[in-house]
Design a protein around this motif. Structure first.
Motif, short mmCIF file in Angstrom:
data_model
loop_
_atom_site.label_atom_id
_atom_site.label_comp_id
_atom_site.label_asym_id
_atom_site.label_seq_id
_atom_site.Cartn_x
_atom_site.Cartn_y
_atom_site.Cartn_z
N LEU A 1 -4.99 -11.08 -0.27
CA LEU A 1 -6.09 -10.16 0.01
C LEU A 1 -6.56 -9.49 -1.27
O LEU A 1 -5.74 -9.05 -2.08
N VAL A 2 -7.86 -9.39 -1.43
CA VAL A 2 -8.46 -8.60 -2.50
C VAL A 2 -9.27 -7.52 -1.79
O VAL A 2 -10.26 -7.81 -1.13
N LEU A 3 -8.82 -6.28 -1.91
CA LEU A 3 -9.44 -5.16 -1.21
C LEU A 3 -10.24 -4.30 -2.19
O LEU A 3 -9.85 -4.17 -3.36
N ARG A 4 -11.32 -3.72 -1.70
CA ARG A 4 -12.08 -2.83 -2.58
C ARG A 4 -11.25 -1.60 -2.90
O ARG A 4 -10.31 -1.26 -2.18
N GLN A 5 -11.61 -0.92 -3.99
CA GLN A 5 -10.85 0.26 -4.39
C GLN A 5 -11.06 1.36 -3.37
O GLN A 5 -12.18 1.76 -3.08
N LEU A 6 -9.94 1.85 -2.83
CA LEU A 6 -9.97 2.87 -1.79
C LEU A 6 -8.91 3.92 -2.08
O LEU A 6 -7.90 3.62 -2.73
N PRO A 7 -9.10 5.14 -1.57
CA PRO A 7 -8.00 6.12 -1.65
C PRO A 7 -6.82 5.64 -0.82
O PRO A 7 -6.97 4.82 0.10
N ARG A 8 -5.64 6.15 -1.12
CA ARG A 8 -4.41 5.68 -0.49
C ARG A 8 -4.44 5.71 1.04
O ARG A 8 -4.05 4.72 1.67
N PRO A 9 -4.89 6.79 1.70
CA PRO A 9 -4.88 6.78 3.18
C PRO A 9 -5.77 5.68 3.78
O PRO A 9 -5.41 5.04 4.76
N GLU A 10 -6.93 5.44 3.15
CA GLU A 10 -7.82 4.40 3.66
C GLU A 10 -7.23 3.01 3.39
O GLU A 10 -7.40 2.09 4.19
N LEU A 11 -6.55 2.86 2.26
CA LEU A 11 -5.91 1.59 1.93
C LEU A 11 -4.83 1.26 2.95
O LEU A 11 -4.71 0.12 3.40
N ILE A 12 -4.07 2.28 3.35
CA ILE A 12 -3.03 2.08 4.36
C ILE A 12 -3.66 1.66 5.69
O ILE A 12 -3.13 0.77 6.38
N SER A 13 -4.79 2.25 6.05
CA SER A 13 -5.44 1.88 7.32
C SER A 13 -5.96 0.44 7.28
O SER A 13 -5.91 -0.26 8.28
N VAL A 14 -6.42 -0.03 6.11
CA VAL A 14 -6.88 -1.42 5.99
C VAL A 14 -5.70 -2.37 6.18
O VAL A 14 -5.80 -3.38 6.90
N ILE A 15 -4.57 -2.05 5.55
CA ILE A 15 -3.37 -2.90 5.68
C ILE A 15 -2.89 -2.90 7.13
O ILE A 15 -2.49 -3.94 7.66
N LYS A 16 -2.94 -1.75 7.80
CA LYS A 16 -2.55 -1.68 9.21
C LYS A 16 -3.46 -2.54 10.08
O LYS A 16 -2.99 -3.23 10.99
N ARG A 17 -4.76 -2.49 9.80
CA ARG A 17 -5.71 -3.32 10.57
C ARG A 17 -5.41 -4.80 10.39
O ARG A 17 -5.45 -5.57 11.35
N THR A 18 -5.11 -5.19 9.15
CA THR A 18 -4.80 -6.60 8.89
C THR A 18 -3.51 -6.99 9.60
O THR A 18 -3.43 -8.07 10.20
N ALA A 19 -2.50 -6.14 9.53
CA ALA A 19 -1.22 -6.44 10.18
C ALA A 19 -1.39 -6.53 11.69
O ALA A 19 -0.83 -7.42 12.34
N GLU A 20 -2.17 -5.61 12.27
CA GLU A 20 -2.40 -5.64 13.71
C GLU A 20 -3.15 -6.90 14.13
O GLU A 20 -2.88 -7.46 15.20
N ALA A 21 -4.07 -7.36 13.29
CA ALA A 21 -4.79 -8.59 13.60
C ALA A 21 -3.82 -9.77 13.64
O ALA A 21 -3.93 -10.65 14.51
N ILE A 22 -2.88 -9.81 12.70
CA ILE A 22 -1.88 -10.88 12.69
C ILE A 22 -0.99 -10.79 13.93
O ILE A 22 -0.70 -11.79 14.59
N PHE A 23 -0.57 -9.56 14.27
CA PHE A 23 0.28 -9.36 15.46
C PHE A 23 -0.46 -9.74 16.73
O PHE A 23 0.12 -10.31 17.66
#
Length: 147
Positions: free
Chosen positions: A8-30
């Motif tokens: 994954l190449v993610l746009r530059q985001l503050p840490r809380p928003e970055l965590i939410s993007v990773i959670k969304r990706t993980a939930e999609a896989i689950f």
């Protein structure tokens, strides 16, 4: 289920928003029946060239790799879902090949060449391809092909 690696190449985001993007990706896989094996943050780096995605030009990005297991039929659904996410600049899914088991043959390789198994096989092949020589006990007193 085969193993896959998601780069994954993610746009530059503050840490809380970055965590939410990773959670969304993980939930999609689950949601697609996958199992996450490993999540690795490769950090924020400058991109090798400008990348335009979702109408925005990016020069720096945060890189992640996610190793997961899922059914091969679900990969196209995951690609489509990640393609719609505006926080993901690039996504690549690779199939992880199982490493081959290699048996240590150091003790064989330390033997002199004449005793090695592979050299003996080569010698046997050479013996089979050798043409038979003239048999002097064939009933003739002389070699018939001599000049």
């Amino acid at each position: 289920m085969p193993s896959y690696e998601l780069a994954l190449v993610l746009r530059q985001l503050p840490r809380p928003e970055l965590i939410s993007v990773i959670k969304r990706t993980a939930e999609a896989i689950f949601d697609k029946g996958g199992i996450i094996r490993k999540l690795e943050n490769l950090g924020t780096r400058a991109l090798p060239h400008k990348v335009s995605e979702h109408g925005v030009v990016h020069r720096e990005a945060t890189h992640f790799t996610i190793t997961f297991d899922t059914a091969p039929t679900k990969i196209s659904d995951l690609k489509e879902e990640f393609g719609r996410d505006i926080d993901i600049i690039r996504r690549y899914i690779f199939r992880v090949e199982e490493p081959e088991e290699h048996k240590c043959t150091l003790h064989e390789e330390m033997l002199p060449p004449a005793y090695r198994k592979d050299v003996q096989e080569i010698i046997d092949i050479a013996k089979r391809k050798q043409k038979p020589k003239y048999n002097y006990n064939s009933g003739l007193d002389y070699y018939p092909f001599q000049k």
